[in-house]
Motif scaffolding. Structure first.
Motif, PDB file in Angstrom:
ATOM      1  N   ASN A 299       0.300 -14.333  24.782  1.00 19.13           N
ATOM      2  CA  ASN A 299       1.654 -13.853  24.702  1.00 19.13           C
ATOM      3  C   ASN A 299       2.728 -14.809  24.976  1.00 19.13           C
ATOM      4  OD1 ASN A 299       0.472 -11.385  23.605  1.00 19.13           O
ATOM      5  ND2 ASN A 299       0.315 -10.614  25.893  1.00 19.13           N
ATOM      6  N   GLY A 300       2.402 -16.034  25.749  1.00 18.47           N
ATOM      7  CA  GLY A 300       3.222 -16.855  26.107  1.00 18.47           C
ATOM      8  C   GLY A 300       3.756 -17.491  25.019  1.00 18.47           C
ATOM      9  N   ARG A 301       4.977 -18.472  25.407  1.00 22.48           N
ATOM     10  CA  ARG A 301       5.571 -19.091  24.114  1.00 22.48           C
ATOM     11  C   ARG A 301       4.584 -20.571  23.826  1.00 22.48           C
ATOM     12  NH1 ARG A 301      11.812 -20.322  25.753  1.00 22.48           N
ATOM     13  NH2 ARG A 301      11.788 -20.948  23.764  1.00 22.48           N
ATOM     14  N   HIS A 302       4.570 -20.537  22.424  1.00 24.04           N
ATOM     15  CA  HIS A 302       3.752 -21.675  22.204  1.00 24.04           C
ATOM     16  C   HIS A 302       4.330 -22.137  20.689  1.00 24.04           C
ATOM     17  CE1 HIS A 302       2.160 -17.839  20.640  1.00 24.04           C
ATOM     18  NE2 HIS A 302       1.770 -18.477  19.302  1.00 24.04           N
ATOM     19  N   VAL A 303       3.707 -23.146  20.170  1.00 22.69           N
ATOM     20  CA  VAL A 303       4.214 -23.828  18.736  1.00 22.69           C
ATOM     21  C   VAL A 303       2.816 -24.166  18.251  1.00 22.69           C
ATOM     22  CG1 VAL A 303       6.222 -24.651  19.836  1.00 22.69           C
ATOM     23  CG2 VAL A 303       4.216 -26.058  19.781  1.00 22.69           C
ATOM     24  N   PHE A 304       3.421 -24.092  16.638  1.00 21.05           N
ATOM     25  CA  PHE A 304       2.111 -24.510  15.684  1.00 21.05           C
ATOM     26  C   PHE A 304       2.446 -25.756  15.152  1.00 21.05           C
ATOM     27  CE2 PHE A 304       1.070 -24.279  11.214  1.00 21.05           C
ATOM     28  CZ  PHE A 304      -0.502 -24.047  11.328  1.00 21.05           C
ATOM     29  N   LEU A 305       1.436 -26.727  15.150  1.00 21.89           N
ATOM     30  CA  LEU A 305       1.654 -27.840  14.641  1.00 21.89           C
ATOM     31  C   LEU A 305       0.630 -28.107  13.380  1.00 21.89           C
ATOM     32  CD1 LEU A 305       1.746 -28.444  17.711  1.00 21.89           C
ATOM     33  CD2 LEU A 305       3.060 -30.321  17.027  1.00 21.89           C
ATOM     34  N   CYS A 306       1.129 -28.366  12.255  1.00 23.48           N
ATOM     35  CA  CYS A 306       0.012 -28.845  11.051  1.00 23.48           C
ATOM     36  C   CYS A 306       0.444 -30.199  10.169  1.00 23.48           C
ATOM     37  CB  CYS A 306       0.246 -27.532  10.196  1.00 23.48           C
ATOM     38  SG  CYS A 306      -0.375 -27.652   8.651  1.00 23.48           S
ATOM     39  N   MET A 307      -0.437 -30.936   9.738  1.00 26.47           N
ATOM     40  CA  MET A 307      -0.489 -32.139   8.938  1.00 26.47           C
ATOM     41  C   MET A 307      -1.298 -32.038   7.745  1.00 26.47           C
ATOM     42  SD  MET A 307       0.278 -35.352  11.508  1.00 26.47           S
ATOM     43  CE  MET A 307       1.726 -35.137  12.891  1.00 26.47           C
ATOM     44  N   ILE A 308      -1.042 -32.290   6.801  1.00 32.74           N
ATOM     45  CA  ILE A 308      -1.865 -32.290   5.576  1.00 32.74           C
ATOM     46  C   ILE A 308      -1.468 -33.519   4.606  1.00 32.74           C
ATOM     47  CG2 ILE A 308      -0.467 -30.798   4.116  1.00 32.74           C
ATOM     48  CD1 ILE A 308      -3.091 -29.870   2.764  1.00 32.74           C
TER      49      ILE A 308
ATOM     50  N   LYS B 195      18.258 -24.487  29.637  1.00 29.10           N
ATOM     51  CA  LYS B 195      17.669 -23.762  30.655  1.00 29.10           C
ATOM     52  C   LYS B 195      17.098 -22.708  30.497  1.00 29.10           C
ATOM     53  CE  LYS B 195      22.372 -25.079  32.960  1.00 29.10           C
ATOM     54  NZ  LYS B 195      23.533 -24.751  33.595  1.00 29.10           N
ATOM     55  N   GLN B 196      17.054 -22.030  29.370  1.00 28.22           N
ATOM     56  CA  GLN B 196      16.209 -21.041  28.903  1.00 28.22           C
ATOM     57  C   GLN B 196      14.649 -21.339  28.595  1.00 28.22           C
ATOM     58  OE1 GLN B 196      18.411 -18.853  25.863  1.00 28.22           O
ATOM     59  NE2 GLN B 196      19.819 -17.818  27.259  1.00 28.22           N
ATOM     60  N   ARG B 197      14.567 -22.526  28.379  1.00 25.65           N
ATOM     61  CA  ARG B 197      13.513 -23.217  27.906  1.00 25.65           C
ATOM     62  C   ARG B 197      12.373 -23.626  28.961  1.00 25.65           C
ATOM     63  NH1 ARG B 197      16.247 -23.324  23.579  1.00 25.65           N
ATOM     64  NH2 ARG B 197      15.272 -23.828  21.366  1.00 25.65           N
ATOM     65  N   GLN B 198      12.969 -23.272  30.236  1.00 26.38           N
ATOM     66  CA  GLN B 198      12.119 -23.710  31.360  1.00 26.38           C
ATOM     67  C   GLN B 198      11.006 -22.675  31.606  1.00 26.38           C
ATOM     68  OE1 GLN B 198      12.668 -26.709  32.671  1.00 26.38           O
ATOM     69  NE2 GLN B 198      14.123 -26.637  30.920  1.00 26.38           N
ATOM     70  N   LEU B 199       9.738 -23.189  31.702  1.00 24.85           N
ATOM     71  CA  LEU B 199       8.631 -22.258  31.675  1.00 24.85           C
ATOM     72  C   LEU B 199       7.772 -22.526  33.383  1.00 24.85           C
ATOM     73  CD1 LEU B 199       7.322 -22.092  28.240  1.00 24.85           C
ATOM     74  CD2 LEU B 199       8.977 -20.549  29.419  1.00 24.85           C
ATOM     75  N   SER B 200       7.292 -21.527  33.845  1.00 23.34           N
ATOM     76  CA  SER B 200       6.154 -21.797  34.805  1.00 23.34           C
ATOM     77  C   SER B 200       4.968 -22.209  34.337  1.00 23.34           C
ATOM     78  CB  SER B 200       6.403 -20.714  35.746  1.00 23.34           C
ATOM     79  OG  SER B 200       7.641 -20.179  36.091  1.00 23.34           O
ATOM     80  N   PRO B 201       4.405 -22.911  35.194  1.00 21.53           N
ATOM     81  CA  PRO B 201       2.725 -23.207  34.649  1.00 21.53           C
ATOM     82  C   PRO B 201       2.006 -22.242  34.668  1.00 21.53           C
ATOM     83  CG  PRO B 201       3.780 -24.642  36.507  1.00 21.53           C
ATOM     84  CD  PRO B 201       4.633 -23.512  36.569  1.00 21.53           C
TER      85      PRO B 201
ATOM     86  N   ALA C 152      -2.227 -14.375  13.942  1.00 24.17           N
ATOM     87  CA  ALA C 152      -1.756 -13.984  15.203  1.00 24.17           C
ATOM     88  C   ALA C 152      -0.721 -14.789  15.866  1.00 24.17           C
ATOM     89  CB  ALA C 152      -2.728 -12.996  16.129  1.00 24.17           C
ATOM     90  N   LEU C 153      -1.484 -15.984  16.229  1.00 21.33           N
ATOM     91  CA  LEU C 153      -0.925 -16.810  17.012  1.00 21.33           C
ATOM     92  C   LEU C 153       0.428 -17.595  16.054  1.00 21.33           C
ATOM     93  CD1 LEU C 153      -3.906 -18.971  18.284  1.00 21.33           C
ATOM     94  CD2 LEU C 153      -2.064 -17.477  19.624  1.00 21.33           C
ATOM     95  N   ILE C 154       0.164 -17.880  14.683  1.00 23.10           N
ATOM     96  CA  ILE C 154       1.150 -18.378  14.060  1.00 23.10           C
ATOM     97  C   ILE C 154       2.334 -17.394  14.042  1.00 23.10           C
ATOM     98  CG2 ILE C 154       1.754 -18.894  11.646  1.00 23.10           C
ATOM     99  CD1 ILE C 154      -1.107 -20.005  11.300  1.00 23.10           C
ATOM    100  N   ASP C 155       2.223 -16.240  13.841  1.00 28.71           N
ATOM    101  CA  ASP C 155       3.319 -14.980  13.820  1.00 28.71           C
ATOM    102  C   ASP C 155       4.129 -15.129  15.002  1.00 28.71           C
ATOM    103  OD1 ASP C 155       2.700 -14.801  11.302  1.00 28.71           O
ATOM    104  OD2 ASP C 155       1.554 -12.826  11.607  1.00 28.71           O
ATOM    105  N   THR C 156       3.480 -15.450  16.176  1.00 30.26           N
ATOM    106  CA  THR C 156       4.177 -15.382  17.384  1.00 30.26           C
ATOM    107  C   THR C 156       4.635 -16.715  17.852  1.00 30.26           C
ATOM    108  OG1 THR C 156       2.058 -15.365  18.464  1.00 30.26           O
ATOM    109  CG2 THR C 156       3.177 -13.148  18.105  1.00 30.26           C
ATOM    110  N   SER C 157       4.761 -17.886  17.074  1.00 30.00           N
ATOM    111  CA  SER C 157       4.868 -19.168  17.580  1.00 30.00           C
ATOM    112  C   SER C 157       6.422 -19.306  17.493  1.00 30.00           C
ATOM    113  CB  SER C 157       4.279 -20.332  16.544  1.00 30.00           C
ATOM    114  OG  SER C 157       2.866 -20.307  16.680  1.00 30.00           O
ATOM    115  N   ASP C 158       6.811 -20.076  18.536  1.00 27.68           N
ATOM    116  CA  ASP C 158       8.474 -20.188  18.695  1.00 27.68           C
ATOM    117  C   ASP C 158       8.789 -21.026  17.301  1.00 27.68           C
ATOM    118  OD1 ASP C 158       8.099 -18.862  21.065  1.00 27.68           O
ATOM    119  OD2 ASP C 158       9.499 -20.527  22.069  1.00 27.68           O
TER     120      ASP C 158
END
Length: 675
Positions: free
Chosen positions: A259-268, A237-243, A355-361
């Motif tokens: 400043n919103g919630r985001h994730v970082f994805l990486c493949m090597i 329920k806490q993960r619900q976000l507005s568009p 900055a984006l990586i440090d604030t990623s969920d």
């Protein structure tokens, strides 16, 4: 940047025993068809969720997922399917666009490794799994590489390959597991794989039909949330976000501040690197008011590729250097340079995205092998990613080559709810089958029967005698037979092998090897080989002879030993031939051959003198330029053949490698000069 998530949901197809009498209303059918995004669930679904009682239990066979199947590329197929066709490999489950690609695949280490797996009754591995095995090669394997073992320009090795190193390592690990007291305990423990937990958590809902559940990947939750059932539901329920609307990127091209919630994805892996930062909040499409059209807000993305893997052999250059020693070819130098350049590019990108990586969920990272992990986690100055970061997750499903499309596919797979129907009866049957299979595998295999002392001695004699015959060592062979009180009619052991089935005695083997010098010695009274003995196919040693010299040796032996020595007719040996006659005929044939060669050379010289070499560059009246100028110009092929004339096969291989290395260095010099 906006990348649309295309949702094309097929009908739910149950694989287990389902109640066909269940009739779903239109609203329920809509829930099964529509794609549900974890961070934007409908209120009626969100409030009706409850954790399945046995949510942590593996549920196979599971039913058709509501997630659309991932697209297949022309060069690969899904791990869940079997590739069948004229341009495919059913063993490795790969499909190819052209026949040449298929032929090249049959020469790769992946195909050879899967062949060995099949021979030993093991399951073949996928391309990604094989790449992981190669990347995880133990860097402590030592070894030096001579000049003969240097890589060609295309990365191939003549004597030792990555496949050989991998098989050696697995043999060592298997021996450690069989004998844990003989090796490092920690090394043995590191190879034992646990059962682990299933990747999906299952949720029930009264909105769904009977035995149908929603699935959410376990990696999206923290350890604290997974401890309690109420915490998991509250976390959903806490993960619900507005568009949201797309943030505007800065004019300097750097990633936008968000400043919103985001994730970082990486493949090597394999010289390929892809990274992406995606906002978790959805964005409604401007072009359609329907609930099925949504867009993922990609805050930043980047891909790199460098030539770092050894073609046709697999594995990075650094792994090859650590296992066999440093190679000095032009291709190896280029791969080392590209590996370092790729590391520098990746670390510079991570610094820009700090900055984006440090604030990623969460941080979803796929980096197998020491070299790839070192590129991301260092240690190095200004390090951004830390290996002990609790936000780091792996991808709980199979992934392909690191590309932007593969990252987006993985993001969709992670954040979309799965809808599956689970038949309890099928699950119980599978559990019982799994337990029985585990017990069967746990039973130790019967040890092979121990050989007697006589059998071990016969095997030793077989090995020694066959080695002497193949090297045409007649004095040593006769000495060995006399020292060990053996006759030349000794039967090789074991008799059921292909070699010993065809050539069961020393005389059979010598005849099949066209070792004419050994025939008379083995048939002499000192050795006493019997030419009338037959193999399993009913053939005598004479019938295995492959050239005239070997056949003449039998006839000479018949002449020198006399008709009363053996039953020569039963041995299928033709009439006797005196040694002098055989030598005269051999000398005469040799002279005739030399005369023909001399005549051919004179005719060729006369032709060149009158016409000149036919090199394609002709002047007036059809005469070549060489004839007009009075000089003979050799083609490149003729020069190469002249250089290789008189060399042994090993020397020719080394000369060929040197030519290709010089060509690669010249191309590299031109590229550097053009830059």
């Amino acid at each position: 940047m906006n990348i649309k998530l295309i949702f094309s949901i097929p009908d739910l197809i149950p694989l287990g025993n389902c109640n066909s009498s269940i009739k779903m209303d239109k609203k329920t059918d809509d829930l099964l068809r529509r794609p549900l995004y974890l961070y934007d669930l409908p209120a009626d679904v969100l409030n009706s969720l409850s954790l399945k009682a046995d949510a942590g239990q593996p549920t196979q066979p599971e039913l058709q997922t509501a997630t659309p199947p991932r697209p297949q590329t022309p060069s690969s197929v899904s791990n869940d399917s079997t590739a069948v066709g004229s341009q495919s490999c059913s063993l490795c489950t790969l499909a190819f666009v052209t026949v040449q690609e298929q032929r090249d695949h049959l020469k790769t280490d992946l195909h050879h490794y899967n062949l060995k797996q099949k021979v030993h009754g093991l399951k073949p591995v996928t391309e990604a799994e094989f790449e992981k095995l190669v990347d995880n090669l133990d860097e402590s394997i030592s070894g030096s590489e001579s000049e003969d073992d240097e890589d060609d320009e295309d990365g191939s090795s003549r004597k030792d390959t990555t496949l050989a190193a991998l098989l050696k390592q697995q043999a060592v690990l298997a021996d450690r597991q069989r004998n844990p007291d003989n090796g490092d305990d920690e090394a043995s423990k590191g190879q034992r794989s646990g059962t682990g937990k299933p990747p999906l958590l299952w949720f029930s809902s009264p909105k769904l039909p009977e035995n149908t559940f929603y699935g959410i990947y376990r990696v999206l939750f923290t350890a604290e949330e997974l401890d309690k059932e109420d915490a998991i539901l509250e976390a959903v329920k806490q993960r619900q976000l507005s568009p949201i609307s797309m943030p505007k990127p800065p004019k300097d091209g750097s990633p936008p501040s968000y400043n919103g919630r985001h994730v970082f994805l990486c493949m090597i892996g394999g010289g390929h690197f892809a990274a992406m930062v995606v906002s978790l909040a959805p964005k409604k499409s401007k072009h359609s008011a329907g609930p099925l059209n949504k867009e993922a807000v990609v805050l930043a993305h980047k891909t790199f590729h460098r030539y770092t893997t050894r073609r046709k052999q697999g594995g990075s250059q650094s792994v090859n250097d650590n296992s066999k020693g440093v190679a000095h070819s032009a291709g190896a130098s280029l791969r080392r340079y590209n590996e370092q350049a790729l590391v520098e590019d990746i670390r510079a990108l991570l610094k820009d995205w700090k900055a984006l990586i440090d604030t990623s969920d969460l941080l979803f990272i796929r980096a197998t092998g020491t070299t790839n992990r070192r590129a991301l986690f260092g240690p190095y100055d200004g390090q951004v990613l830390r290996a002990n970061d609790p936000r780091i997750r792996g991808f709980p499903f199979s992934t392909r080559r690191a590309t932007q499309n593969e990252l987006m596919r993985s993001f969709i797979e992670l954040t979309r709810l799965k809808v599956r129907e689970i038949d309890p009866t099928a699950v119980q049957t599978l559990e019982a089958t799994t337990v029985d299979t585990t017990k069967a595998k746990a039973q130790p295999k019967p040890a092979p029967p121990k050989l007697t002392e006589e059998e071990e001695t016969a095997l030793l004699h077989t090995t020694q005698i066959q080695a002497l015959i193949r090297r045409s060592k007649l004095p040593a062979l006769l000495s060995y037979l006399g020292t060990n009180d053996l006759t030349a009619s000794f039967r090789f052991q074991p008799a059921d092998t292909q070699q010993n089935h065809h050539a069961p005695t020393p005389l059979h083997l010598a005849a099949s090897q066209n070792a004419a010098a050994l025939i008379v010695g083995l048939l002499s009274k000192a050795a006493g080989a019997d030419p009338t003995l037959t193999n399993a196919e009913g053939k005598t040693p004479f019938e295995l002879a492959g050239d005239r010299a070997t056949r003449d040796a039998f006839r000479v032996a018949r002449s020198e030993l006399g008709e009363e020595a053996f039953d020569w007719e039963a041995a299928k040996v033709p009439p006797a031939l005196k040694r002098e006659e055989a030598e005269k005929r051999a000398e005469r044939e040799k002279k005739e051959k030399q005369a023909k060669e001399e005549a051919r050379r004179k005719a060729e010289e006369e032709r060149l003198k009158n016409e000149g070499p036919q090199i394609g560059a002709t002047g007036t009246k059809g005469k070549s330029l060489g004839a007009l100028t009075g000089s003979v110009t050799k083609t490149a092929q003729e020069r190469r053949e002249e250089e290789a004339r008189g060399l042994t096969p090993e020397q020719r291989m080394r000369l060929d490698r040197e030519r290709r290395a010089r060509a690669a260095e010249e191309r590299l010099r031109r590229l550097q000069g053009g830059a």
